[in-house]
Design a protein around this motif. Structure first.
Motif, PDB file in Angstrom:
ATOM      1  N   VAL A 228     -43.340 -15.343  -4.397  1.00  0.00           N
ATOM      2  CA  VAL A 228     -44.741 -15.230  -4.821  1.00  0.00           C
ATOM      3  C   VAL A 228     -45.323 -16.623  -5.036  1.00  0.00           C
ATOM      4  O   VAL A 228     -44.632 -17.633  -4.906  1.00  0.00           O
ATOM      5  CB  VAL A 228     -44.866 -14.400  -6.120  1.00  0.00           C
ATOM      6  CG1 VAL A 228     -44.482 -12.946  -5.884  1.00  0.00           C
ATOM      7  CG2 VAL A 228     -44.002 -14.999  -7.242  1.00  0.00           C
ATOM      8  N   GLY A 229     -46.606 -16.669  -5.381  1.00  0.00           N
ATOM      9  CA  GLY A 229     -47.277 -17.901  -5.751  1.00  0.00           C
ATOM     10  C   GLY A 229     -47.796 -17.797  -7.166  1.00  0.00           C
ATOM     11  O   GLY A 229     -47.497 -16.832  -7.883  1.00  0.00           O
ATOM     12  N   ALA A 230     -48.602 -18.788  -7.602  1.00  0.00           N
ATOM     13  CA  ALA A 230     -49.078 -18.770  -8.986  1.00  0.00           C
ATOM     14  C   ALA A 230     -50.347 -19.571  -9.137  1.00  0.00           C
ATOM     15  O   ALA A 230     -50.617 -20.512  -8.379  1.00  0.00           O
ATOM     16  CB  ALA A 230     -48.010 -19.314  -9.931  1.00  0.00           C
ATOM     17  N   GLN A 295     -51.353 -16.606 -13.838  1.00  0.00           N
ATOM     18  CA  GLN A 295     -51.072 -15.313 -13.213  1.00  0.00           C
ATOM     19  C   GLN A 295     -50.360 -15.529 -11.874  1.00  0.00           C
ATOM     20  O   GLN A 295     -50.575 -16.537 -11.187  1.00  0.00           O
ATOM     21  CB  GLN A 295     -52.366 -14.538 -12.995  1.00  0.00           C
ATOM     22  CG  GLN A 295     -52.169 -13.067 -12.700  1.00  0.00           C
ATOM     23  CD  GLN A 295     -53.477 -12.282 -12.764  1.00  0.00           C
ATOM     24  OE1 GLN A 295     -54.557 -12.840 -12.570  1.00  0.00           O
ATOM     25  NE2 GLN A 295     -53.387 -10.992 -13.035  1.00  0.00           N
ATOM     26  N   ILE A 296     -49.524 -14.588 -11.520  1.00  0.00           N
ATOM     27  CA  ILE A 296     -48.803 -14.631 -10.250  1.00  0.00           C
ATOM     28  C   ILE A 296     -49.756 -14.264  -9.113  1.00  0.00           C
ATOM     29  O   ILE A 296     -50.522 -13.297  -9.198  1.00  0.00           O
ATOM     30  CB  ILE A 296     -47.602 -13.672 -10.271  1.00  0.00           C
ATOM     31  CG1 ILE A 296     -46.572 -14.140 -11.307  1.00  0.00           C
ATOM     32  CG2 ILE A 296     -46.957 -13.576  -8.894  1.00  0.00           C
ATOM     33  CD1 ILE A 296     -45.947 -15.489 -11.012  1.00  0.00           C
ATOM     34  N   ARG A 297     -49.690 -15.038  -8.024  1.00  0.00           N
ATOM     35  CA  ARG A 297     -50.520 -14.840  -6.843  1.00  0.00           C
ATOM     36  C   ARG A 297     -49.619 -14.562  -5.630  1.00  0.00           C
ATOM     37  O   ARG A 297     -48.397 -14.670  -5.712  1.00  0.00           O
ATOM     38  CB  ARG A 297     -51.362 -16.093  -6.581  1.00  0.00           C
ATOM     39  CG  ARG A 297     -52.321 -16.458  -7.712  1.00  0.00           C
ATOM     40  CD  ARG A 297     -53.340 -15.377  -7.944  1.00  0.00           C
ATOM     41  NE  ARG A 297     -54.410 -15.833  -8.842  1.00  0.00           N
ATOM     42  CZ  ARG A 297     -55.121 -15.028  -9.598  1.00  0.00           C
ATOM     43  NH1 ARG A 297     -54.859 -13.716  -9.575  1.00  0.00           N
ATOM     44  NH2 ARG A 297     -56.078 -15.501 -10.368  1.00  0.00           N
ATOM     45  N   PRO A 298     -50.211 -14.234  -4.478  1.00  0.00           N
ATOM     46  CA  PRO A 298     -49.402 -14.007  -3.275  1.00  0.00           C
ATOM     47  C   PRO A 298     -48.631 -15.259  -2.869  1.00  0.00           C
ATOM     48  O   PRO A 298     -49.003 -16.391  -3.201  1.00  0.00           O
ATOM     49  CB  PRO A 298     -50.440 -13.616  -2.219  1.00  0.00           C
ATOM     50  CG  PRO A 298     -51.566 -13.042  -2.998  1.00  0.00           C
ATOM     51  CD  PRO A 298     -51.631 -13.859  -4.260  1.00  0.00           C
ATOM     52  N   GLU A 303     -51.796 -23.076  -7.465  1.00  0.00           N
ATOM     53  CA  GLU A 303     -53.040 -23.666  -7.943  1.00  0.00           C
ATOM     54  C   GLU A 303     -52.909 -24.083  -9.397  1.00  0.00           C
ATOM     55  O   GLU A 303     -52.474 -23.312 -10.244  1.00  0.00           O
ATOM     56  CB  GLU A 303     -54.183 -22.657  -7.814  1.00  0.00           C
ATOM     57  CG  GLU A 303     -55.505 -23.162  -8.361  1.00  0.00           C
ATOM     58  CD  GLU A 303     -56.557 -22.074  -8.436  1.00  0.00           C
ATOM     59  OE1 GLU A 303     -57.746 -22.381  -8.213  1.00  0.00           O
ATOM     60  OE2 GLU A 303     -56.195 -20.910  -8.726  1.00  0.00           O
ATOM     61  N   LEU A 304     -53.291 -25.325  -9.648  1.00  0.00           N
ATOM     62  CA  LEU A 304     -53.541 -25.793 -11.001  1.00  0.00           C
ATOM     63  C   LEU A 304     -55.049 -25.923 -11.159  1.00  0.00           C
ATOM     64  O   LEU A 304     -55.729 -26.503 -10.298  1.00  0.00           O
ATOM     65  CB  LEU A 304     -52.891 -27.160 -11.243  1.00  0.00           C
ATOM     66  CG  LEU A 304     -51.369 -27.237 -11.290  1.00  0.00           C
ATOM     67  CD1 LEU A 304     -50.936 -28.683 -11.454  1.00  0.00           C
ATOM     68  CD2 LEU A 304     -50.807 -26.383 -12.412  1.00  0.00           C
ATOM     69  N   HIS A 305     -55.573 -25.360 -12.235  1.00  0.00           N
ATOM     70  CA  HIS A 305     -57.020 -25.459 -12.450  1.00  0.00           C
ATOM     71  C   HIS A 305     -57.325 -25.590 -13.929  1.00  0.00           C
ATOM     72  O   HIS A 305     -56.486 -25.271 -14.794  1.00  0.00           O
ATOM     73  CB  HIS A 305     -57.745 -24.237 -11.858  1.00  0.00           C
ATOM     74  CG  HIS A 305     -57.417 -22.942 -12.539  1.00  0.00           C
ATOM     75  ND1 HIS A 305     -58.149 -22.442 -13.595  1.00  0.00           N
ATOM     76  CD2 HIS A 305     -56.420 -22.033 -12.321  1.00  0.00           C
ATOM     77  CE1 HIS A 305     -57.631 -21.287 -13.988  1.00  0.00           C
ATOM     78  NE2 HIS A 305     -56.582 -21.015 -13.228  1.00  0.00           N
ATOM     79  N   ASP A 306     -58.509 -26.059 -14.228  1.00  0.00           N
ATOM     80  CA  ASP A 306     -58.981 -26.192 -15.599  1.00  0.00           C
ATOM     81  C   ASP A 306     -60.183 -25.270 -15.767  1.00  0.00           C
ATOM     82  O   ASP A 306     -61.288 -25.597 -15.348  1.00  0.00           O
ATOM     83  CB  ASP A 306     -59.368 -27.640 -15.888  1.00  0.00           C
ATOM     84  CG  ASP A 306     -59.781 -27.863 -17.345  1.00  0.00           C
ATOM     85  OD1 ASP A 306     -59.916 -26.876 -18.088  1.00  0.00           O
ATOM     86  OD2 ASP A 306     -59.960 -29.032 -17.736  1.00  0.00           O
ATOM     87  N   LYS A 307     -59.917 -24.089 -16.297  1.00  0.00           N
ATOM     88  CA  LYS A 307     -60.955 -23.054 -16.465  1.00  0.00           C
ATOM     89  C   LYS A 307     -61.685 -22.782 -15.146  1.00  0.00           C
ATOM     90  O   LYS A 307     -62.907 -22.637 -15.123  1.00  0.00           O
ATOM     91  CB  LYS A 307     -61.945 -23.471 -17.554  1.00  0.00           C
ATOM     92  CG  LYS A 307     -61.313 -23.645 -18.925  1.00  0.00           C
ATOM     93  CD  LYS A 307     -62.330 -24.113 -19.958  1.00  0.00           C
ATOM     94  CE  LYS A 307     -61.684 -24.326 -21.320  1.00  0.00           C
ATOM     95  NZ  LYS A 307     -62.642 -24.845 -22.331  1.00  0.00           N
TER      96      LYS A 307
END
Length: 325
Positions: A228-230, A295-298, A303-307
């Motif tokens: 999976v991804g995240a 959250q887990i993604r396909p 991805e790292l993100h800030d809001k």
């Protein structure tokens, strides 16, 4: 150097109450133990080497705590109940004061978690400590790095980044100068293995790992094993007031420390939407802070993100074979 058997008799034998499942402990060629029915045996081995994992003049009590706590953290990540351990201790010479402090702290922590030392070895050489721990897990409930599903939520326990800051202060010798230095030094050495939390997660988490190489690196192990991804929101990363004070309230740097700090020995785990609501009550007896960080993604998505704002941070985890410059 004092003989091996006299060292064992003086510092290691008869230091703990005998567990009922230990039929023969220290003092023979092998230990004999009994594994209960309907459980599986979880086993982990780690080595700590002077100059790599701790400085030669480090407090021996703290070294003992770190050595055992880091192994207990491996059991915690599998949801295992600690049972037995063996210790291989290599010493450059016999130092009774060092051994006394080391053993007092080791057996205090071991007794707290009801894990019994059942054997090992002592020898002469560069200072190193190798521990093998054994724990019990129900045969159909073990936590692993596999099992995370798209849509699962990613959680961590405790706060992150303190161990990295503590190590920097130790290496610079400024731990007693900086206002947060003494506390951060303790957090580097004196982690609290999340054994109770791991046990509580057995029926709730879909995957788990302990954070030893840094969150950014360790979460990748879950993603690879689970296919999976995240997506991680760095604004949710739990950081302590001591870390922020150390970094001059630089929240971005604190977030980067939280992602890369090794030897934290907190848990990172995933939980389905359906089990998310049960977490607080299930872990209410553990006194363990929890934070949802993503959250887990396909598969293939990272991805790292800030809001919601994407970040292009190139971060690496902690690596014992890569020397800090």
């Amino acid at each position: 150097m004092t003989g091996e058997f006299s060292l064992i008799d003086r510092f290691f034998k008869q230091r703990q109450a005998q567990r009922k499942d230990v039929q023969l402990g220290i003092g023979d060629d092998c230990a004999i133990v009994k594994v209960p029915e309907q459980v599986r045996l979880a086993i982990s081995t780690d080595t700590m080497v002077s100059g790599t994992h701790f400085l030669p003049d480090a407090n021996p009590a703290w070294v003992a705590h770190k050595a055992l706590a880091s192994n207990l953290s491996d059991l915690a990540s599998m949801g295992a109940t600690p049972a037995w351990c063996s210790l291989a201790l290599t010493l450059p010479e016999t130092d009774t004061e060092w051994l006394s402090q080391f053993c007092d702290a080791f057996f205090e922590l071991a007794s707290y978690y009801n894990i019994q030392l059942i054997g090992g070895d002592t020898t002469r050489g560069p200072l190193s400590i190798t521990l093998t721990v054994h724990g019990f897990v129900p045969e159909d409930q073990v936590l692993t790095r596999q099992g995370a599903k798209v849509g699962d939520w990613i959680y961590v326990t405790g706060t992150l980044g303190d161990s990295k800051a503590g190590l920097e202060l130790i290496l610079s010798g400024e731990q007693m100068v900086h206002p947060s230095g003494a506390e951060l030094e303790k957090r580097h050495y004196l982690s609290s293995p999340r054994v109770l939390a791991g046990q509580a997660l057995l029926k709730l988490a879909s995957s788990a790992i302990d954070i030893s190489d840094g969150l950014a690196a360790d979460v990748q192990h879950i993603l690879e094993c689970s296919g999976v991804g995240a997506s991680i929101d760095v604004s949710c990363l739990p950081v302590s007031k001591e870390l922020l004070q150390y970094l001059g309230d630089d929240i971005v740097k604190a977030q980067q420390y939280a992602l890369t700090s090794g030897e934290e020995y907190e848990l990172c785990f995933t939980v389905s939407e359906g089990n998310k609501g049960s977490l607080e009550s299930a872990l209410s007896h553990c006194d363990t802070p929890l934070t949802c960080i993503g959250q887990i993604r396909p598969q293939g998505q990272w991805e790292l993100h800030d809001k919601g704002k994407p970040l292009a941070w190139n971060l690496t985890g902690y690596d014992h074979f890569r020397r800090e410059k």
